[in-house]
Write an enzyme that holds these catalytic residues in place. Structure first.
Site, mmCIF file in Angstrom:
data_model
loop_
_atom_site.group_PDB
_atom_site.id
_atom_site.type_symbol
_atom_site.label_atom_id
_atom_site.label_comp_id
_atom_site.label_asym_id
_atom_site.label_seq_id
_atom_site.Cartn_x
_atom_site.Cartn_y
_atom_site.Cartn_z
ATOM 1 N N LEU A 210 9.893 -11.801 -4.244
ATOM 2 C CA LEU A 210 9.917 -11.671 -2.796
ATOM 3 C C LEU A 210 11.029 -12.551 -2.244
ATOM 4 O O LEU A 210 11.052 -13.759 -2.490
ATOM 5 C CB LEU A 210 8.576 -12.109 -2.202
ATOM 6 C CG LEU A 210 8.498 -12.224 -0.676
ATOM 7 C CD1 LEU A 210 8.671 -10.868 -0.014
ATOM 8 C CD2 LEU A 210 7.182 -12.870 -0.266
ATOM 9 N N HIS A 211 11.960 -11.938 -1.509
ATOM 10 C CA HIS A 211 12.992 -12.698 -0.806
ATOM 11 C C HIS A 211 12.401 -13.148 0.529
ATOM 12 O O HIS A 211 11.843 -12.338 1.270
ATOM 13 C CB HIS A 211 14.226 -11.834 -0.547
ATOM 14 C CG HIS A 211 15.008 -11.523 -1.777
ATOM 15 N ND1 HIS A 211 16.051 -12.313 -2.218
ATOM 16 C CD2 HIS A 211 14.892 -10.511 -2.670
ATOM 17 C CE1 HIS A 211 16.546 -11.792 -3.314
ATOM 18 N NE2 HIS A 211 15.868 -10.704 -3.616
ATOM 19 N N CYS A 212 12.544 -14.431 0.828
ATOM 20 C CA CYS A 212 12.041 -15.019 2.068
ATOM 21 C C CYS A 212 13.230 -15.641 2.795
ATOM 22 O O CYS A 212 13.848 -16.570 2.274
ATOM 23 C CB CYS A 212 11.007 -16.103 1.759
ATOM 24 S SG CYS A 212 9.667 -15.558 0.681
#
Length: 147
Positions: free
Chosen positions: A105-107
């Site tokens: 997951l890119h945050c």
């Protein structure tokens, strides 16, 4: 008996993070800074279990709960480290555009730096970047999750 070294770089980080500082670690996920940050803050949240891509997620409680937890960890970290950004963004690359075959997951706490890096994170239907909330909807259990 010696344990075999995994060829997956994210599995190596999740199982033994000697060279990568972790911002969060529990029995399900770990979080760390992206090696090539594309925004004011850019973190990755990965499952400890090796799941290659979003295409390997199944509709149901197990994967929905995992992705929800990943999103919660990412939101918590960004709210802690970037409490007043222009915008937050959370999502996943879809094959064939994923760079590492381990779900991540890119945050982001935006803005993108430099601005052109946003091109890598455009939603292009089934090939582009999928927002975390859209993925959660896609894998949501058919029956309600028990309280």
């Amino acid at each position: 008996m010696a344990r075999a070294i995994s060829p997956c770089i994210f599995c190596q980080i999740a199982l033994s993070s000697n060279s990568t500082p972790l911002f969060h670690s529990d029995d399900k996920v770990v979080a760390f800074q992206d090696i090539k940050p594309a925004a004011f803050r850019h973190y990755l949240v990965i499952p400890v279990e090796h799941i290659p891509t979003v295409n390997d997620l199944q509709r149901g409680n197990e994967h929905h709960t995992l992705v929800s937890h990943m999103l919660n960890v990412g939101e918590t970290l960004l709210h802690r480290d970037a409490p007043q950004p222009n915008e937050y963004r959370f999502g996943f690359h879809q094959p064939p555009l994923n760079s590492v075959d381990h779900l991540h997951l890119h945050c982001f706490a935006l803005p993108f730096i430099p601005r052109w890096k946003q091109l890598k994170y455009l939603s292009l239907g089934p090939l582009g970047f999928i927002e975390a909330e859209k993925l959660l909807e896609k894998i949501k259990p058919l029956s309600p999750i028990p309280p």
